[in-house]
Scaffold this active site. Sequence first.
Site, mmCIF file in Angstrom:
data_model
loop_
_atom_site.group_PDB
_atom_site.id
_atom_site.type_symbol
_atom_site.label_atom_id
_atom_site.label_comp_id
_atom_site.label_asym_id
_atom_site.label_seq_id
_atom_site.Cartn_x
_atom_site.Cartn_y
_atom_site.Cartn_z
ATOM 1 N N LYS A 113 0.841 -1.195 0.000
ATOM 2 C CA LYS A 113 0.000 0.000 0.000
ATOM 3 C C LYS A 113 0.877 1.246 0.000
ATOM 4 C CE LYS A 113 -0.183 2.053 3.360
ATOM 5 N NZ LYS A 113 0.095 3.169 4.302
ATOM 6 N N VAL A 120 9.266 -4.106 7.472
ATOM 7 C CA VAL A 120 8.325 -3.879 8.570
ATOM 8 C C VAL A 120 8.473 -2.442 9.061
ATOM 9 C CG1 VAL A 120 7.689 -4.626 10.899
ATOM 10 C CG2 VAL A 120 8.440 -6.308 9.200
ATOM 11 N N GLY A 179 5.665 2.143 6.302
ATOM 12 C CA GLY A 179 4.703 2.995 5.617
ATOM 13 C C GLY A 179 4.057 2.347 4.421
ATOM 14 N N LEU A 180 4.199 1.006 4.302
ATOM 15 C CA LEU A 180 3.632 0.275 3.165
ATOM 16 C C LEU A 180 2.425 -0.562 3.568
ATOM 17 C CD1 LEU A 180 6.941 -0.926 1.467
ATOM 18 C CD2 LEU A 180 5.446 0.945 0.736
ATOM 19 N N GLY A 208 2.356 -3.134 5.414
ATOM 20 C CA GLY A 208 2.711 -4.531 5.240
ATOM 21 C C GLY A 208 1.830 -5.481 6.034
ATOM 22 N N GLY A 209 1.679 -5.219 7.342
ATOM 23 C CA GLY A 209 0.819 -6.062 8.155
ATOM 24 C C GLY A 209 -0.631 -5.970 7.734
ATOM 25 N N ALA A 252 -1.696 -5.220 4.764
ATOM 26 C CA ALA A 252 -1.801 -5.893 3.477
ATOM 27 C C ALA A 252 -1.880 -7.408 3.668
ATOM 28 C CB ALA A 252 -0.614 -5.533 2.588
ATOM 29 N N ASP A 280 -5.780 0.632 8.195
ATOM 30 C CA ASP A 280 -5.528 0.414 6.767
ATOM 31 C C ASP A 280 -6.129 -0.886 6.243
ATOM 32 O OD1 ASP A 280 -4.123 2.763 6.626
ATOM 33 O OD2 ASP A 280 -2.139 1.825 6.579
#
Length: 267
Positions: free
Chosen positions: A10, A92, A95-96, A98-99, A101, A130
């Site tokens: 993300k 980890v 800012g993506l 990850g968790g 997603a 998110d």
Amino acid sequence: MSLRETAYAKINLALHVRRRRDDGYHELETLFAFVDAGDELVARPALQDRLHVMGEFADGLDNPFDNIVAKALSALPHGDGWDVTLDKRLPVAAGLGGGSADAGAVFRLARRAHGLPDDWHARAAKLGADVPACVESVACIGRGTGTELEPVANDLAGTAVLLVNPRIPLSTGPVFKGWDGVDRGPMPEGDLRTIALAGRNDLEAPALALVPQIGDVLGVLARSGAWLVRMSGSGATCFALYDNAEQRDLAHSTLPPAWWTLCGSLR
């Protein structure tokens, strides 16, 4: 029979922080977009839930058996259980999402195998702000804490994107705590390109104060021929959007090898 799903990275093409709420959360306006790559999950039927974590960033999960994938499994119908292997390819605290997603991928796996309950959105929101956006992993607008989703005209599908992280974890809490509390105005309206170009990331300044190396990444990307360069979420990952894959790949070839990178396209 095994099921496979990608947990798409993300990015926040824009992230406007409007105010701190009485409950301690922040009122946001954000433009979510997703890259066509990320972590990989494989689920197999089992007598009870089991989770195996592997991959470059597996060590970044303090307790993989108490992570958001396990919580997503417990929140959804999926038979007796699943044996899930998570290939942790995204850094980890980057800012993506990850968790988030990863959790969104579990929701999609459950939908394919058993269908989702009518209140899936509320269940997703309980796992993280998110997560609802990551369930569908398509471009959308998020309001409130990011869980109130609205559709948006996606004119950037297929756009070449380069993600870069200086390999420095950055937790969300301290970044939000460093926000100066100034409302710099609402997110503009329009399609993805219009909002992205006219928008901003209000967490960039507090993130830079905590991890100055973010500025190095932004500076290199700004000189790489991209038409948009910005930090994603609460950092420290930054993204650059290009007119074509050739420009992206050329930019990628010049980056310091110590940085984490991902080349992809927007979904």
